[in-house]
Write an enzyme that holds these catalytic residues in place. Sequence first.
Site, PDB file in Angstrom:
ATOM      1  N   ASP A 148       0.818  -1.218   0.000  1.00  0.00           N
ATOM      2  CA  ASP A 148       0.000   0.000   0.000  1.00  0.00           C
ATOM      3  C   ASP A 148       0.848   1.263   0.000  1.00  0.00           C
ATOM      4  OD1 ASP A 148      -2.418  -1.258  -0.031  1.00  0.00           O
ATOM      5  OD2 ASP A 148      -3.145  -0.402   1.841  1.00  0.00           O
ATOM      6  N   LEU A 209     -12.458   6.885   0.389  1.00  0.00           N
ATOM      7  CA  LEU A 209     -13.267   7.068   1.593  1.00  0.00           C
ATOM      8  C   LEU A 209     -13.957   5.771   1.981  1.00  0.00           C
ATOM      9  CD1 LEU A 209     -14.977  10.424   0.509  1.00  0.00           C
ATOM     10  CD2 LEU A 209     -12.790  10.121   1.706  1.00  0.00           C
ATOM     11  N   GLY A 210     -13.509   5.198   3.077  1.00  0.00           N
ATOM     12  CA  GLY A 210     -14.139   4.021   3.646  1.00  0.00           C
ATOM     13  C   GLY A 210     -14.068   4.162   5.156  1.00  0.00           C
ATOM     14  N   ASN A 211     -14.077   3.054   5.888  1.00  0.00           N
ATOM     15  CA  ASN A 211     -13.888   3.144   7.339  1.00  0.00           C
ATOM     16  C   ASN A 211     -12.524   3.753   7.637  1.00  0.00           C
ATOM     17  OD1 ASN A 211     -14.945   2.655  10.002  1.00  0.00           O
ATOM     18  ND2 ASN A 211     -13.393   1.062  10.215  1.00  0.00           N
ATOM     19  N   GLY A 331     -15.758   2.665  -0.274  1.00  0.00           N
ATOM     20  CA  GLY A 331     -17.160   2.386   0.031  1.00  0.00           C
ATOM     21  C   GLY A 331     -18.022   3.627   0.182  1.00  0.00           C
ATOM     22  N   GLY A 333     -16.964   6.871  -0.727  1.00  0.00           N
ATOM     23  CA  GLY A 333     -16.759   7.699  -1.914  1.00  0.00           C
ATOM     24  C   GLY A 333     -17.564   7.235  -3.111  1.00  0.00           C
TER      25      GLY A 333
END
Length: 399
Positions: A148, A209-211, A331, A333
């Site tokens: 990542d 944008l997710g958790n 998720g 976004g």
Amino acid sequence: MSNTLVLVLNCGSSSLKFAILDATNGDEKISGLAECFGLENARIKWKLRGEKHEASLGAFSAHREAVEYIVNKILVNEPELKGQLIAIGHRIVHGGEKFTHSVIIDDAVLKGIEDCASLAPLHNPAHLIGIRAAQASFPSLPQVAVFDTAFHQSMPDRAYIYALPYKLYREHGIRRYGMHGTSHLFVSREAAKALGKDVNDTNVICAHLGNGASVTAVKGGKSVDTSMGLTPLEGLVMGTRCGDLDPSIIYHLVHQLGYTLDEVNNLMNKQSGLLGISELTNDCRGIEEGYAEGHKGATLALEIFCYRLAKYIASYTVPLGRLDAIVFTGGIGENSDLIREKVLNLLEIFKFEVDSERNKAARFGNQGVITKEGSPIAMVIPTNEEWVIAEDSLRLVNK
């Protein structure tokens, strides 16, 4: 026909996502999730040829049992799929400065991932367990690590050096590393295609944008700044992470309020963000429901989330010089037209004009521009980290 299928594994601390993809076109043959590791209800779910399946892994099962189930219970009935596998690709959260690109896993790579575990204590140890389980189940297949952090290794030092004594970087590697690099790489590349531009001449700001959430400025296909830091805690407001704050708050919590450092770490990583502000939930869907019902905590959490995100996006025009598009993914976004509209409205200085119909249509896996004709461009692009991992795995194996 030459083999081009890759089994992609993404091992979390208590779960394992998996998929088999054709690395040449991203075609997904099977996908699934093993979860609730270490608990009595440990289970595995998967989708194959459009059909959904679910099974128990057995009480207190974990990564090894999950990989063994994939091999001995699922793939044993799919000899053609199993026979076409050319590699196993692993998502690795943190590669520090050791890994600037994807690599075939050997003992030295395993040691390097282990050395970076202090920078991602919840993730890297789980990745190592998953790699060893995969090596045991697929001893003849090459294993590939995709990091990542690798995409962000192109950042200039002015973006990644903290204003601390320089020896902390020189001697201990304390710097900004960034996360979600595989996602930012994919969506920035896809954005260039959607814009009809060469990726080397495309400047975009990507909001994953997710958790967990991060923003990256991508200039000419390369990361030049990103919001997450040494760890995933820095930057945006997230599901349970606080993001940016005054570091002296830590001193205050410990010395004035009696918290231990471990308690502070837990508070900032697991009790803050949307959950901490709203006192309701870390799930953005629940926050939006609360907002619609007039819940004060949910409303405040949503406003702070959007405000922080808009500030970051605006600031990332500085390293870009020219902005071709804002790209929403992850998720939240990909699915929250409400948050996208709020953020773009906060960026009124850039004259974004949201097209309500386009914005609502760009959900549930649908890609598209969400601003009006003639307006600066904002778009939604569903991420596909698994495809990037599969591509890199195939490329390295065929080298």
